[in-house]
Design an enzyme around this catalytic site. Sequence first.
Site, short mmCIF file in Angstrom:
data_model
loop_
_atom_site.label_atom_id
_atom_site.label_comp_id
_atom_site.label_asym_id
_atom_site.label_seq_id
_atom_site.Cartn_x
_atom_site.Cartn_y
_atom_site.Cartn_z
N ARG A 1 0.82 -1.23 0.00
CA ARG A 1 0.00 0.00 0.00
C ARG A 1 0.84 1.26 0.00
NH1 ARG A 1 -4.36 -0.66 4.60
NH2 ARG A 1 -4.72 1.50 4.05
N TYR B 1 -8.60 16.07 -3.58
CA TYR B 1 -8.68 17.33 -2.84
C TYR B 1 -7.67 17.32 -1.70
CZ TYR B 1 -11.97 14.48 0.00
OH TYR B 1 -12.58 13.49 0.73
N PRO B 2 -7.13 18.49 -1.39
CA PRO B 2 -6.23 18.57 -0.25
C PRO B 2 -7.00 18.89 1.02
CG PRO B 2 -6.15 20.63 -1.47
CD PRO B 2 -7.20 19.76 -2.15
N MET B 3 -6.45 18.52 2.17
CA MET B 3 -7.15 18.83 3.42
C MET B 3 -6.18 19.05 4.58
SD MET B 3 -8.85 15.29 4.83
CE MET B 3 -9.20 15.99 6.45
N ASN B 4 -6.67 19.72 5.59
CA ASN B 4 -5.95 19.93 6.85
C ASN B 4 -6.76 19.36 8.00
OD1 ASN B 4 -3.94 21.47 5.63
ND2 ASN B 4 -4.94 23.42 6.09
N LYS B 5 -6.09 19.10 9.10
CA LYS B 5 -6.77 18.89 10.37
C LYS B 5 -6.72 20.22 11.11
CE LYS B 5 -7.83 14.42 10.23
NZ LYS B 5 -7.07 13.29 10.75
N HIS C 1 -13.70 6.82 11.56
CA HIS C 1 -13.43 7.21 10.16
C HIS C 1 -13.17 5.97 9.30
CE1 HIS C 1 -11.49 9.38 6.83
NE2 HIS C 1 -10.57 8.45 6.87
N GLN D 1 -8.85 4.56 -1.78
CA GLN D 1 -8.27 5.85 -1.38
C GLN D 1 -6.76 5.72 -1.32
OE1 GLN D 1 -8.29 7.28 2.58
NE2 GLN D 1 -7.58 5.36 3.42
N SER E 1 -14.08 14.49 10.54
CA SER E 1 -14.25 15.43 9.42
C SER E 1 -15.11 16.62 9.83
CB SER E 1 -14.90 14.74 8.21
OG SER E 1 -14.05 13.75 7.70
#
Length: 248
Positions: A130, A144-148, A171, A184, A222
């Site tokens: 993986r 898409y990009p993301m932040n915490k 999650h 993913q 999320s």
Amino acid sequence: MSDTVQTLEGWYALHDFRTINWASWKYVSVEERGKALQELLLFLEQWHVVEINKQGSSAVYSIVGQKADLAFMHLRESLEQLNELETAFNKTTFAQHTIPAYSYVSVVELSNYMTKPGVDPMDDPDIVARLKPTLPKNNHICFYPMNKRRDGADNWYMLSMDERRAMMRSHGMIGRSYAGRVKQIITGSVGLDDWEWGVTLFADDPLTFKKLVYEMRFDRVSAQYGDFGDFYVGNILNLSKLQAMLEV
Ligand code: 76R
């Protein structure tokens, strides 16, 4: 003992989004377009050989909407290789008819939220595979990009490992209920690009993206801690589809 989550890294990733300059592409002669196309197809073949030899993976998509026309996703062993690849591509005649729209640099990442203590994840061939995945060739991609979030009381990075693990479990459970319908690849980009992660989803039915992302919006990690960038959605291109797209 630090509460930092341990991460495992695999291949480096470049998401390269381009807009086609149709005016210049149409302006050049049939011969020049033909030569540019041959050169482009040669590149695709080279990328395919890299993939067959398990030294990386690449895929090409047409993007729906005005954010871009094409997306190239590349996985390679090093940043140098990604850089060489993009520079070589930029020197092609076809690339001269494209305009950069967006790019994202990251590295395939797995975190140890779910691993059992005392077990070396690198002993698990599944995990190793993986980290160096062949990109799935499903009909559609969603990136898409993301932040915490780190915002007042909503600071992911101030939570204990146990609190974060519990949320990541929930999650993962939602994610797993989509097994077989979506794949993913999470790529980490802290210190590499403007967001903390790139989320790349692959599915044959684009509605799966909508259902999955929407369901996750209601899930605490999320809902409370996720901040998201722009979404790019596209359709996979094989040689003949790419040729048809570039026909003018
Ligand atoms: O890998 C695993 O199966 C373990 C569980 C798991 C982890 C640790 C998992 C499962 N993810 C993990 C980590 Mn994920 N994921 C996202 C998004 O839109 C949103 O709301 C969030 C964007 C989606 C759609 C998604 C899908 N995941 C992460 C991380 C790193 C977090 C960190 O380290 O703090 C991010 C940013 C993230 C985001 N996740 C799954 C999915 C799916 C479909 C699964 C199941 C995968 C599977 O079982 O193969």
